[in-house]
Design a protein around this motif. Structure first.
Motif, PDB file in Angstrom:
ATOM      1  N   VAL A   1       0.832  -1.199   0.000  1.00  8.69           N
ATOM      2  CA  VAL A   1       0.000   0.000   0.000  1.00  8.69           C
ATOM      3  C   VAL A   1       0.874   1.259   0.000  1.00  8.69           C
ATOM      4  CG1 VAL A   1      -1.688   1.343   1.309  1.00  8.69           C
ATOM      5  CG2 VAL A   1      -1.934  -1.138   1.134  1.00  8.69           C
ATOM      6  N   ALA A   2       1.892   1.283   0.844  1.00  8.28           N
ATOM      7  CA  ALA A   2       2.782   2.442   0.911  1.00  8.28           C
ATOM      8  C   ALA A   2       3.475   2.676  -0.425  1.00  8.28           C
ATOM      9  CB  ALA A   2       3.808   2.251   2.023  1.00  8.28           C
ATOM     10  N   GLU A   3       3.853   1.572  -1.072  1.00 10.44           N
ATOM     11  CA  GLU A   3       4.542   1.697  -2.365  1.00 10.44           C
ATOM     12  C   GLU A   3       3.581   2.187  -3.443  1.00 10.44           C
ATOM     13  OE1 GLU A   3       6.950  -1.119  -5.586  1.00 10.44           O
ATOM     14  OE2 GLU A   3       6.620  -1.820  -3.534  1.00 10.44           O
ATOM     15  N   GLU A   4       2.376   1.627  -3.499  1.00 11.77           N
ATOM     16  CA  GLU A   4       1.437   2.022  -4.561  1.00 11.77           C
ATOM     17  C   GLU A   4       0.990   3.469  -4.411  1.00 11.77           C
ATOM     18  OE1 GLU A   4      -2.981   0.812  -6.302  1.00 11.77           O
ATOM     19  OE2 GLU A   4      -1.705  -0.742  -5.453  1.00 11.77           O
ATOM     20  N   THR A   5       0.774   3.903  -3.174  1.00 12.61           N
ATOM     21  CA  THR A   5       0.309   5.271  -2.939  1.00 12.61           C
ATOM     22  C   THR A   5       1.445   6.279  -2.847  1.00 12.61           C
ATOM     23  OG1 THR A   5       0.346   4.934  -0.542  1.00 12.61           O
ATOM     24  CG2 THR A   5      -1.738   4.466  -1.706  1.00 12.61           C
ATOM     25  N   ASP A   6       2.681   5.778  -2.722  1.00  7.55           N
ATOM     26  CA  ASP A   6       3.846   6.637  -2.502  1.00  7.55           C
ATOM     27  C   ASP A   6       3.648   7.495  -1.251  1.00  7.55           C
ATOM     28  OD1 ASP A   6       6.400   7.594  -3.040  1.00  7.55           O
ATOM     29  OD2 ASP A   6       5.662   9.255  -4.275  1.00  7.55           O
ATOM     30  N   ASP A   7       3.078   6.872  -0.223  1.00 15.63           N
ATOM     31  CA  ASP A   7       2.791   7.572   1.025  1.00 15.63           C
ATOM     32  C   ASP A   7       3.311   6.735   2.193  1.00 15.63           C
ATOM     33  OD1 ASP A   7       1.828   8.956   3.197  1.00 15.63           O
ATOM     34  OD2 ASP A   7      -0.240   9.078   2.474  1.00 15.63           O
ATOM     35  N   ALA A   8       4.514   7.030   2.633  1.00 20.24           N
ATOM     36  CA  ALA A   8       5.145   6.266   3.704  1.00 20.24           C
ATOM     37  C   ALA A   8       4.399   6.409   5.029  1.00 20.24           C
ATOM     38  CB  ALA A   8       6.595   6.712   3.881  1.00 20.24           C
ATOM     39  N   ALA A   9       3.660   7.511   5.205  1.00 18.35           N
ATOM     40  CA  ALA A   9       2.942   7.730   6.463  1.00 18.35           C
ATOM     41  C   ALA A   9       1.861   6.686   6.695  1.00 18.35           C
ATOM     42  CB  ALA A   9       2.326   9.126   6.478  1.00 18.35           C
ATOM     43  N   LEU A  10       1.417   6.038   5.631  1.00 14.94           N
ATOM     44  CA  LEU A  10       0.392   5.008   5.789  1.00 14.94           C
ATOM     45  C   LEU A  10       0.911   3.807   6.572  1.00 14.94           C
ATOM     46  CD1 LEU A  10      -1.319   5.120   2.285  1.00 14.94           C
ATOM     47  CD2 LEU A  10      -2.408   5.595   4.486  1.00 14.94           C
ATOM     48  N   ARG A  11       2.219   3.655   6.660  1.00 14.97           N
ATOM     49  CA  ARG A  11       2.767   2.553   7.456  1.00 14.97           C
ATOM     50  C   ARG A  11       2.354   2.686   8.914  1.00 14.97           C
ATOM     51  NH1 ARG A  11       7.345   3.615   3.990  1.00 14.97           N
ATOM     52  NH2 ARG A  11       7.750   1.811   2.629  1.00 14.97           N
ATOM     53  N   GLN A  12       2.137   3.917   9.366  1.00 13.08           N
ATOM     54  CA  GLN A  12       1.703   4.151  10.739  1.00 13.08           C
ATOM     55  C   GLN A  12       0.182   4.231  10.854  1.00 13.08           C
ATOM     56  OE1 GLN A  12       3.848   4.245  13.397  1.00 13.08           O
ATOM     57  NE2 GLN A  12       5.371   3.654  11.874  1.00 13.08           N
ATOM     58  N   SER A  13      -0.496   4.632   9.784  1.00 14.39           N
ATOM     59  CA  SER A  13      -1.943   4.857   9.848  1.00 14.39           C
ATOM     60  C   SER A  13      -2.771   3.596   9.657  1.00 14.39           C
ATOM     61  CB  SER A  13      -2.363   5.885   8.786  1.00 14.39           C
ATOM     62  OG  SER A  13      -1.741   7.126   9.011  1.00 14.39           O
ATOM     63  N   LEU A  14      -2.237   2.618   8.912  1.00 16.00           N
ATOM     64  CA  LEU A  14      -3.024   1.418   8.631  1.00 16.00           C
ATOM     65  C   LEU A  14      -3.021   0.476   9.821  1.00 16.00           C
ATOM     66  CD1 LEU A  14      -2.078   0.515   4.946  1.00 16.00           C
ATOM     67  CD2 LEU A  14      -4.154   1.623   5.780  1.00 16.00           C
ATOM     68  N   HIS A  15      -4.211   0.085  10.249  1.00 14.31           N
ATOM     69  CA  HIS A  15      -4.364  -0.841  11.365  1.00 14.31           C
ATOM     70  C   HIS A  15      -5.260  -2.000  10.938  1.00 14.31           C
ATOM     71  CE1 HIS A  15      -2.588   2.459  13.540  1.00 14.31           C
ATOM     72  NE2 HIS A  15      -2.510   1.712  14.625  1.00 14.31           N
ATOM     73  N   PHE A  16      -4.917  -3.182  11.417  1.00 14.20           N
ATOM     74  CA  PHE A  16      -5.592  -4.413  11.008  1.00 14.20           C
ATOM     75  C   PHE A  16      -6.103  -5.136  12.249  1.00 14.20           C
ATOM     76  CE2 PHE A  16      -4.012  -4.690   6.586  1.00 14.20           C
ATOM     77  CZ  PHE A  16      -3.086  -3.645   6.629  1.00 14.20           C
ATOM     78  N   SER A  17      -7.380  -5.493  12.261  1.00 13.71           N
ATOM     79  CA  SER A  17      -7.888  -6.283  13.384  1.00 13.71           C
ATOM     80  C   SER A  17      -7.223  -7.656  13.359  1.00 13.71           C
ATOM     81  CB  SER A  17      -9.412  -6.405  13.317  1.00 13.71           C
ATOM     82  OG  SER A  17      -9.818  -7.076  12.140  1.00 13.71           O
ATOM     83  N   THR A  18      -7.203  -8.312  14.493  1.00  8.71           N
ATOM     84  CA  THR A  18      -6.480  -9.573  14.640  1.00  8.71           C
ATOM     85  C   THR A  18      -6.951 -10.619  13.618  1.00  8.71           C
ATOM     86  OG1 THR A  18      -6.229  -9.163  17.005  1.00  8.71           O
ATOM     87  CG2 THR A  18      -5.889 -11.420  16.235  1.00  8.71           C
ATOM     88  N   GLY A  19      -5.990 -11.142  12.855  1.00 12.04           N
ATOM     89  CA  GLY A  19      -6.279 -12.216  11.918  1.00 12.04           C
ATOM     90  C   GLY A  19      -7.029 -11.816  10.671  1.00 12.04           C
ATOM     91  N   VAL A  20      -7.226 -10.508  10.452  1.00 12.51           N
ATOM     92  CA  VAL A  20      -8.083 -10.101   9.335  1.00 12.51           C
ATOM     93  C   VAL A  20      -7.456 -10.391   7.970  1.00 12.51           C
ATOM     94  CG1 VAL A  20      -7.304  -7.689   9.130  1.00 12.51           C
ATOM     95  CG2 VAL A  20      -9.663  -8.309   8.550  1.00 12.51           C
ATOM     96  N   VAL A  21      -6.135 -10.283   7.849  1.00 20.29           N
ATOM     97  CA  VAL A  21      -5.515 -10.568   6.555  1.00 20.29           C
ATOM     98  C   VAL A  21      -5.646 -12.054   6.229  1.00 20.29           C
ATOM     99  CG1 VAL A  21      -3.371 -10.563   5.217  1.00 20.29           C
ATOM    100  CG2 VAL A  21      -3.955  -8.592   6.646  1.00 20.29           C
ATOM    101  N   ASP A  22      -5.454 -12.914   7.230  1.00 17.17           N
ATOM    102  CA  ASP A  22      -5.671 -14.345   7.012  1.00 17.17           C
ATOM    103  C   ASP A  22      -7.107 -14.611   6.571  1.00 17.17           C
ATOM    104  OD1 ASP A  22      -3.095 -15.216   7.687  1.00 17.17           O
ATOM    105  OD2 ASP A  22      -3.581 -15.244   9.819  1.00 17.17           O
ATOM    106  N   ARG A  23      -8.039 -13.941   7.216  1.00 14.02           N
ATOM    107  CA  ARG A  23      -9.453 -14.140   6.888  1.00 14.02           C
ATOM    108  C   ARG A  23      -9.760 -13.695   5.470  1.00 14.02           C
ATOM    109  NH1 ARG A  23     -14.617 -12.659  10.660  1.00 14.02           N
ATOM    110  NH2 ARG A  23     -16.247 -12.869   9.083  1.00 14.02           N
ATOM    111  N   ILE A  24      -9.284 -12.514   5.098  1.00 12.78           N
ATOM    112  CA  ILE A  24      -9.544 -12.006   3.749  1.00 12.78           C
ATOM    113  C   ILE A  24      -8.882 -12.895   2.705  1.00 12.78           C
ATOM    114  CG2 ILE A  24      -9.136 -10.078   2.171  1.00 12.78           C
ATOM    115  CD1 ILE A  24      -9.305  -8.222   4.644  1.00 12.78           C
ATOM    116  N   THR A  25      -7.657 -13.317   2.980  1.00 12.64           N
ATOM    117  CA  THR A  25      -6.949 -14.201   2.044  1.00 12.64           C
ATOM    118  C   THR A  25      -7.745 -15.476   1.812  1.00 12.64           C
ATOM    119  OG1 THR A  25      -4.773 -13.350   2.692  1.00 12.64           O
ATOM    120  CG2 THR A  25      -4.838 -15.541   1.678  1.00 12.64           C
ATOM    121  N   ARG A  26      -8.209 -16.066   2.887  1.00 12.60           N
ATOM    122  CA  ARG A  26      -8.990 -17.308   2.776  1.00 12.60           C
ATOM    123  C   ARG A  26     -10.285 -17.074   1.994  1.00 12.60           C
ATOM    124  NH1 ARG A  26      -8.694 -18.238   7.578  1.00 12.60           N
ATOM    125  NH2 ARG A  26     -10.668 -17.389   8.340  1.00 12.60           N
ATOM    126  N   GLN A  27     -10.957 -15.971   2.270  1.00 13.94           N
ATOM    127  CA  GLN A  27     -12.211 -15.684   1.574  1.00 13.94           C
ATOM    128  C   GLN A  27     -11.978 -15.424   0.093  1.00 13.94           C
ATOM    129  OE1 GLN A  27     -14.009 -12.494   3.827  1.00 13.94           O
ATOM    130  NE2 GLN A  27     -14.850 -13.889   5.350  1.00 13.94           N
TER     131      GLN A  27
END
Length: 209
Positions: A37-63
């Motif tokens: 995301v930081a690379e596509e948007t060219d916005d390094a500040a998003l590294r601090q702003s993006l927050h993920f609920s527990t296990g959500v990436v695993d859940r989305i990947t599976r879905q």
């Protein structure tokens, strides 16, 4: 019936808000998504702003690997998503903002089309990834619905910006217990929302390979 949810005072929000600094430990798949995301948007500040609920990436990947629908709150976001990573995935894309029924109902009720479109999308069967990057009122509507009856088979990306109460709305999403990805604070917008979906599609495709 559509109502405007009451807002909490700023002091109350400050008391309940969790720290907005990204945690020292993040799962590897979360780190990969953030970097994309930081690379596509060219916005390094998003590294601090993006927050993920527990296990959500695993859940989305599976879905995404098993079949889900990505629902967006604007045609701009829907058309901006890179479909290439999704070619081998059973992922569908939907945006009903221009549906005549949505337009007519919104005019009759004097509410936004995004609110109507997002609520209507909940009738789509199967897991849903709802992307809010342009319409804060659509996020507000989802939170109202969840308060009345917990939403099922739903993951929400909260990345809208530019609205007076958007910071508070995104905090309410973060505190709601719903599985979510949130661009907390003032960060966000359609470009960020598109980048998050693209990164998640790439992650799902890479893990399937």
């Amino acid at each position: 019936m559509y109502v405007t949810a009451p807002t909490r005072g700023a002091s109350s929000l400050r008391k309940r808000r969790a720290p907005t600094v990204a945690p020292a430990y993040q799962a590897e798949n979360v780190r990969r998504v953030i970097e994309r995301v930081a690379e596509e948007t060219d916005d390094a500040a998003l590294r601090q702003s993006l927050h993920f609920s527990t296990g959500v990436v695993d859940r989305i990947t599976r879905q995404m690997q098993l079949g889900c629908t990505v629902i967006t709150d604007s045609n701009l976001i829907c058309t901006g998503i890179d479909r290439a990573p999704a070619e081998g995935l059973p992922v569908r894309f939907s945006c009903s903002m221009d549906d005549p029924m949505v337009v007519n109902f919104a005019e009759q009720k004097h509410i936004t089309r995004a609110e109507v479109a997002i609520e209507q999308s909940l009738s789509i069967s199967g897991p849903k990834l709802i992307v809010i990057g342009s319409a804060p009122m659509a996020l507000n509507r989802l939170l109202q619905l969840h308060k009345n009856a917990p939403l099922r088979e739903v993951v929400i990306i909260g990345a809208a910006t530019g609205f007076a109460n958007i910071v508070e709305l995104k905090e309410r999403l973060w505190e709601s217990g719903l599985p979510c990805v949130v661009a907390r604070g003032r960060k966000g917008g359609p470009v960020t929302a598109i980048a998050i979906v693209n990164a998640l599609l790439q992650e799902a495709a890479a893990q399937r390979a």
